[in-house]
Motif scaffolding. Structure first.
Motif, short mmCIF file in Angstrom:
data_model
loop_
_atom_site.label_atom_id
_atom_site.label_comp_id
_atom_site.label_asym_id
_atom_site.label_seq_id
_atom_site.Cartn_x
_atom_site.Cartn_y
_atom_site.Cartn_z
N MET A 1 75.28 -27.50 40.19
CA MET A 1 74.72 -26.16 40.06
C MET A 1 74.45 -25.61 41.47
SD MET A 1 71.34 -25.12 37.95
CE MET A 1 71.25 -23.50 37.32
N PRO A 2 75.03 -24.44 41.80
CA PRO A 2 74.84 -23.90 43.15
C PRO A 2 73.39 -23.46 43.36
CG PRO A 2 76.07 -22.36 41.79
CD PRO A 2 75.88 -23.61 40.98
N LYS A 3 72.92 -23.64 44.60
CA LYS A 3 71.54 -23.23 44.88
C LYS A 3 71.46 -21.72 44.98
CE LYS A 3 71.37 -23.30 49.93
NZ LYS A 3 70.72 -22.07 50.24
N GLU A 4 70.29 -21.21 44.64
CA GLU A 4 70.08 -19.78 44.70
C GLU A 4 69.94 -19.34 46.16
OE1 GLU A 4 66.99 -17.15 42.44
OE2 GLU A 4 68.01 -18.56 41.10
N PRO A 5 70.56 -18.23 46.54
CA PRO A 5 70.48 -17.80 47.95
C PRO A 5 69.07 -17.34 48.30
CG PRO A 5 71.52 -16.10 46.62
CD PRO A 5 71.33 -17.29 45.73
N ASN A 6 68.70 -17.52 49.55
CA ASN A 6 67.40 -17.01 49.98
C ASN A 6 67.54 -15.56 50.44
OD1 ASN A 6 68.15 -16.91 52.78
ND2 ASN A 6 67.67 -19.09 52.97
N ASP A 7 66.41 -14.92 50.69
CA ASP A 7 66.41 -13.50 51.04
C ASP A 7 67.22 -13.22 52.32
OD1 ASP A 7 64.84 -13.17 48.84
OD2 ASP A 7 63.04 -12.55 49.91
N ARG A 8 67.12 -14.09 53.31
CA ARG A 8 67.85 -13.89 54.56
C ARG A 8 69.35 -13.91 54.31
NH1 ARG A 8 68.12 -11.00 58.40
NH2 ARG A 8 65.90 -11.22 58.63
N GLU A 9 69.82 -14.84 53.47
CA GLU A 9 71.27 -14.91 53.17
C GLU A 9 71.74 -13.63 52.49
OE1 GLU A 9 71.96 -19.69 52.48
OE2 GLU A 9 70.98 -18.54 50.90
N LEU A 10 70.93 -13.10 51.58
CA LEU A 10 71.31 -11.86 50.90
C LEU A 10 71.36 -10.69 51.89
CD1 LEU A 10 69.27 -12.15 47.59
CD2 LEU A 10 71.73 -12.34 47.85
N GLU B 1 79.34 -7.36 47.50
CA GLU B 1 79.44 -7.45 46.04
C GLU B 1 78.72 -8.70 45.52
OE1 GLU B 1 82.95 -7.97 42.78
OE2 GLU B 1 83.33 -6.59 44.44
N TRP B 2 78.89 -9.82 46.22
CA TRP B 2 78.19 -11.06 45.84
C TRP B 2 76.68 -10.84 45.90
CZ3 TRP B 2 74.97 -13.80 49.20
CH2 TRP B 2 74.46 -14.99 48.70
N ALA B 3 76.18 -10.21 46.97
CA ALA B 3 74.74 -9.97 47.13
C ALA B 3 74.22 -9.06 46.02
CB ALA B 3 74.45 -9.37 48.51
N VAL B 4 74.99 -8.02 45.69
CA VAL B 4 74.57 -7.10 44.64
C VAL B 4 74.48 -7.83 43.31
CG1 VAL B 4 75.25 -5.06 43.30
CG2 VAL B 4 75.34 -5.00 45.79
N ARG B 5 75.44 -8.71 43.03
CA ARG B 5 75.38 -9.51 41.78
C ARG B 5 74.09 -10.33 41.75
NH1 ARG B 5 80.83 -10.49 42.58
NH2 ARG B 5 80.43 -12.63 43.22
N GLN B 6 73.70 -10.88 42.90
CA GLN B 6 72.47 -11.67 42.96
C GLN B 6 71.25 -10.77 42.70
OE1 GLN B 6 72.64 -15.04 43.29
NE2 GLN B 6 74.84 -14.67 43.31
N LEU B 7 71.30 -9.54 43.22
CA LEU B 7 70.17 -8.62 43.05
C LEU B 7 69.97 -8.22 41.59
CD1 LEU B 7 70.71 -6.29 46.15
CD2 LEU B 7 68.99 -8.08 45.88
N TYR B 8 71.03 -8.30 40.79
CA TYR B 8 70.91 -7.91 39.39
C TYR B 8 69.95 -8.82 38.62
CZ TYR B 8 73.64 -3.79 38.80
OH TYR B 8 74.06 -2.48 38.84
N GLY B 9 69.59 -9.96 39.21
CA GLY B 9 68.58 -10.81 38.58
C GLY B 9 67.21 -10.13 38.53
N TYR B 10 67.02 -9.09 39.33
CA TYR B 10 65.74 -8.38 39.36
C TYR B 10 65.68 -7.21 38.39
CZ TYR B 10 64.92 -11.08 43.60
OH TYR B 10 64.76 -12.10 44.49
N LYS B 11 66.72 -7.02 37.61
CA LYS B 11 66.76 -5.90 36.68
C LYS B 11 65.64 -5.98 35.66
CE LYS B 11 69.97 -3.28 33.85
NZ LYS B 11 71.32 -3.20 33.35
N LYS B 12 65.13 -7.18 35.44
CA LYS B 12 64.05 -7.38 34.46
C LYS B 12 62.83 -6.51 34.77
CE LYS B 12 62.39 -11.45 36.93
NZ LYS B 12 63.42 -11.81 37.87
N PHE B 13 62.62 -6.17 36.06
CA PHE B 13 61.49 -5.33 36.42
C PHE B 13 61.55 -4.01 35.66
CE2 PHE B 13 61.55 -7.34 40.90
CZ PHE B 13 60.76 -8.38 40.48
N VAL B 14 62.68 -3.32 35.80
CA VAL B 14 62.80 -2.00 35.18
C VAL B 14 62.81 -2.12 33.67
CG1 VAL B 14 64.15 0.13 35.10
CG2 VAL B 14 64.08 -1.19 37.18
N GLN B 15 63.49 -3.13 33.15
CA GLN B 15 63.50 -3.31 31.70
C GLN B 15 62.08 -3.50 31.18
OE1 GLN B 15 66.29 -6.55 31.77
NE2 GLN B 15 67.97 -5.24 31.09
N GLY B 16 61.26 -4.21 31.95
CA GLY B 16 59.86 -4.41 31.57
C GLY B 16 59.08 -3.11 31.58
N PHE B 17 59.32 -2.26 32.60
CA PHE B 17 58.62 -0.97 32.67
C PHE B 17 58.94 -0.14 31.42
CE2 PHE B 17 59.46 -1.06 37.54
CZ PHE B 17 58.46 -2.00 37.72
#
Length: 195
Positions: free
Chosen positions: A1-10, A23-39
């Motif tokens: 299982m690949p490790k999750e990138p840190n903020d500096r790598e993104l 594109e890879w970094a944006v795909r990683q950022l989509y993990g934060y979509k839960k914020f808006v869905q929660g709002f």
């Protein structure tokens, strides 16, 4: 299982401006979509706001974040990407919520008036002037951007339908629309500064 990138790598991937790395970094950022869905889920007005709101707000938050990173307005040592994106999403969500509910209230007030009286000359001239200004600003956009606004805002086509028309993915259609929206925003700012 690949490790999750840190903020500096993104951030480094985004600043590289290499399409595949961004594109890879944006795909990683989509993990934060839960914020808006929660709002949206927690909002008492969520049925009025519509299901596309979370997608639209998050897409705009990603574009805002990318611009902040590219213009070095964000560094990972200031705040984690999660915290920074949360603030962007929250502010955009509140602004969009206010815009939608305000428009709905104005529409309802107009319906409640039930007036069929013709526009008074002053109101007609003001409306005509606003229309002329709108046409002047929209005329400064590229034909492709104007077409996107026509399809999405006036004809009510979804990003998926637009993607199908342009033979691109839904995600690419969303990104083109938001780039066009940013361009329109910068034109409006120039107009406001001028007047």
């Amino acid at each position: 299982m690949p490790k999750e990138p840190n903020d500096r790598e993104l951030v480094d991937a985004i600043r590289s401006r290499t399409p595949s790395r961004v594109e890879w970094a944006v795909r990683q950022l989509y993990g934060y979509k839960k914020f808006v869905q929660g709002f949206v889920k927690a909002d008492s007005q969520n049925e009025l706001l519509g299901p596309e709101l979370a997608n639209d707000v998050f897409q705009e938050a990603i574009v805002t974040f990318l611009k902040k990173v590219w213009h070095t307005a964000y560094e990972p040592n200031e705040a984690t990407i999660g915290t920074y994106l949360y603030r962007i999403c929250w502010n955009l969500y509140l602004k969009e919520r206010e815009r939608i509910l305000g428009r709905m209230a104005r529409d309802q007030a107009y319906i409640d008036q039930g007036t069929t009286e013709p526009l008074q000359p002053d109101a007609y001239l003001l409306e005509q002037e606003q229309q002329d200004i709108s046409e002047q600003i929209l005329g400064q956009l590229s034909p492709a951007d104007r077409q996107l606004f026509q399809w999405y805002d006036f004809e009510g086509k979804s990003h998926q339908e637009i993607g199908d028309l342009l033979h691109i993915s839904t995600q690419a259609a969303k990104q083109r629309y938001y780039r066009a929206k940013l361009e329109l925003g910068s034109l409006l700012k120039k107009y406001e500064a001028y007047y």
